[in-house]
Scaffold this motif. Sequence first.
Motif, PDB file in Angstrom:
ATOM      1  N   LEU A 189      47.940  67.687  52.859  1.00 39.10           N
ATOM      2  CA  LEU A 189      49.122  68.339  52.290  1.00 39.10           C
ATOM      3  C   LEU A 189      49.486  67.680  50.948  1.00 39.10           C
ATOM      4  O   LEU A 189      49.749  68.371  49.956  1.00 39.10           O
ATOM      5  N   ALA A 190      49.461  66.351  50.920  1.00 37.11           N
ATOM      6  CA  ALA A 190      49.830  65.618  49.693  1.00 37.11           C
ATOM      7  C   ALA A 190      48.928  66.003  48.526  1.00 37.11           C
ATOM      8  O   ALA A 190      49.400  66.143  47.389  1.00 37.11           O
ATOM      9  N   PHE A 191      47.633  66.192  48.795  1.00 39.84           N
ATOM     10  CA  PHE A 191      46.707  66.513  47.709  1.00 39.84           C
ATOM     11  C   PHE A 191      46.600  68.011  47.431  1.00 39.84           C
ATOM     12  O   PHE A 191      45.853  68.426  46.552  1.00 39.84           O
ATOM     13  N   SER A 192      47.391  68.808  48.148  1.00 41.92           N
ATOM     14  CA  SER A 192      47.487  70.228  47.798  1.00 41.92           C
ATOM     15  C   SER A 192      48.742  70.498  46.957  1.00 41.92           C
ATOM     16  O   SER A 192      48.941  71.592  46.456  1.00 41.92           O
ATOM     17  N   ILE A 193      49.581  69.473  46.809  1.00 43.40           N
ATOM     18  CA  ILE A 193      50.858  69.606  46.105  1.00 43.40           C
ATOM     19  C   ILE A 193      50.644  69.413  44.600  1.00 43.40           C
ATOM     20  O   ILE A 193      49.975  68.467  44.187  1.00 43.40           O
ATOM     21  N   PRO A 194      51.199  70.293  43.757  1.00 44.00           N
ATOM     22  CA  PRO A 194      51.061  70.120  42.300  1.00 44.00           C
ATOM     23  C   PRO A 194      51.591  68.764  41.831  1.00 44.00           C
ATOM     24  O   PRO A 194      52.561  68.234  42.389  1.00 44.00           O
ATOM     25  N   LEU A 195      50.962  68.239  40.808  1.00 44.13           N
ATOM     26  CA  LEU A 195      51.277  66.904  40.300  1.00 44.13           C
ATOM     27  C   LEU A 195      52.731  66.781  39.854  1.00 44.13           C
ATOM     28  O   LEU A 195      53.373  65.745  40.086  1.00 44.13           O
TER      29      LEU A 195
END
Length: 627
Positions: free
Chosen positions: A517-523
């Motif tokens: 989930l964390a790495f699917s979230i925009p920067l």
Amino acid sequence: SGIFAINDNGTHWLDKIQPANDCLIHRGPDFHSTVLLGKAALGHCRLSIIDTSEAGNQPFVDSSGRYHMVLNGEIFNFKEIRNELLGLGYSFRSDSDTEVLLYAFIQFGKEVLNRLRGFFSFAIFDKQEDSIFIARDRFGVKPLYYYLNEDVLIFASEMKALIAAGIPREINPVALYRYFSLNYIPGSDSIYKGVKRMEPGTWMKVSSKGKECASYYTLADIHLQNNKPLNYQDACKQLEKALNEAVELRMISDVPLGAFLSGGIDSSIITALASKHTDHLKTFSIGFKDEPMFDETRYAKIIADKYKTDHTAFELSTDDMFDCLFDMLDCIDEPYADSSALAVFILSKYTRKEVTVALSGDGADEMFGGYNKHRAEYRMMHQGLLEKLVSLGSPLWGVLPQSRNNPLSNRFRQLNRFANAMKQSPADRYWSLCSISSANEVSQLLKYKDTGIVSDYISGLTNVFGYFDRMSSLEASLSADMNMVLPDDMLVKVDRMSMANALEVRNPFLDHKVVELAFSIPLDWKIDNYQQKKILKDSFKTLLPDEILNRRKHGFEVPLLKWFRGDLKDKIENHWLNPSFVESQNLFNPIYIQQLLKKVQSSNPGDSVAKVWALISFQNWWIKYHG
């Protein structure tokens, strides 16, 4: 630990299983055993946590006698898998996750790895097939070292077990260069040629027919999935749900469980969530009476009071820390010099007196952009007048006093690093911001003059630097941290220091569903002009007081400079870095070392303290294992 003879020449290694396993009793003092199985020997030291009865002891054998297994770690969703296996006709003689994993492997083969939620390294010997299968968890929470040649495979959770088994010990010069660059060794190489660390998310099968190995999970696969949440509020809700579930899963234990509570955002969130699932959570923090700049116990108490935890703050003096220094150094069986390991060692030592399992906030900084270097990278991507002025001030920052032990000189040190980093490409900048010593400084320190080594020491880390070719520099930095800083520095620190004290530390942020989930979230949901870890704070702002949400991140610095100028001065000059001893090793340039020691004693020590600490840690290790 384990030994597998690939052919008859390898069988003479098998009787080394006992001394190898004996080296690991600190990790599992509750029960230890070895077993000889024809072409294999397995050993295990147990820290009893789930099903503490004898039925859960290892090495574990299935009902047919064909499969034998050793597991280091925990499978948190074992009850769900067990129910599935019961439906398929399997029966169980224990309530342990070990037995569930063994039968799940028998049923599903290597595909079982994708079903597991937990942290682990394990080995399964198939007596009928004469093969052995070893695997490591997705993010490298649990360690796994191995030595493999044409005759034998030897593996263990710590290097000291391989040393006790008698593996060849030839220093790997590439690993040595990396160590003195970063103060730890990154990647799959170890300090010894021929000894590898199994990479996170990989498996290997060895038999007389040869070796198969593959990755079953990588961060790059997550980037390709592209399952982005619909909007910010939706992402906050998903994050809150995923992390709460990860915490609840990690509270499964048949022995006392608590949580580390520093007073920072990450441990405060874990404590807030854990307190929902128990009425009597024990929490632990460490305070530094003589170092007010680094003492966070006031913030830990705010959270402990809010959630009515049974809180213990261990208030330590500088002398108390010093008393633990040599015990901490003694744990290190491969050069490692992150000085904050001392704080983790002490916290683990005291926490273990109360509980056997502790929850921790590890991983959040790497996933959500919590480090100073992430803020620096963001500012370099969004340069304004201030950043340009810092860059222009480069000549000035270089001559001002620099030290980590004073707020003002630490700021000069950071400005100097920032100004220098602005001149570099994103990948080179990342490496320099991670490094303690530059390539030029390491070359001056070491006597190796093979130019191939100097170029190899970065080029081999493709799983780190590959990201900079295909995404923004800040996204690449976070991904590189997950592949290098997290498994090779942070998790090494937590595993070795906690397990030296027979304490299991669990990391809810590193549940793979939370990471995905964390790495699917925009920067820009993680870091913006005003704050870092933005979405993490917003997702849990109802659980945390403003004092915790709005405070700056605090690192911890061990008072090394004070010790180098006082209590340790004689031991440094006459023992670890004694010029004649250094000369006899034929590894280092003694003149460069003397220059470093002079800088430590000067009014402008800069990063010389961390560089000398790397030398001390290496020398202490060398004397123990090569002296």
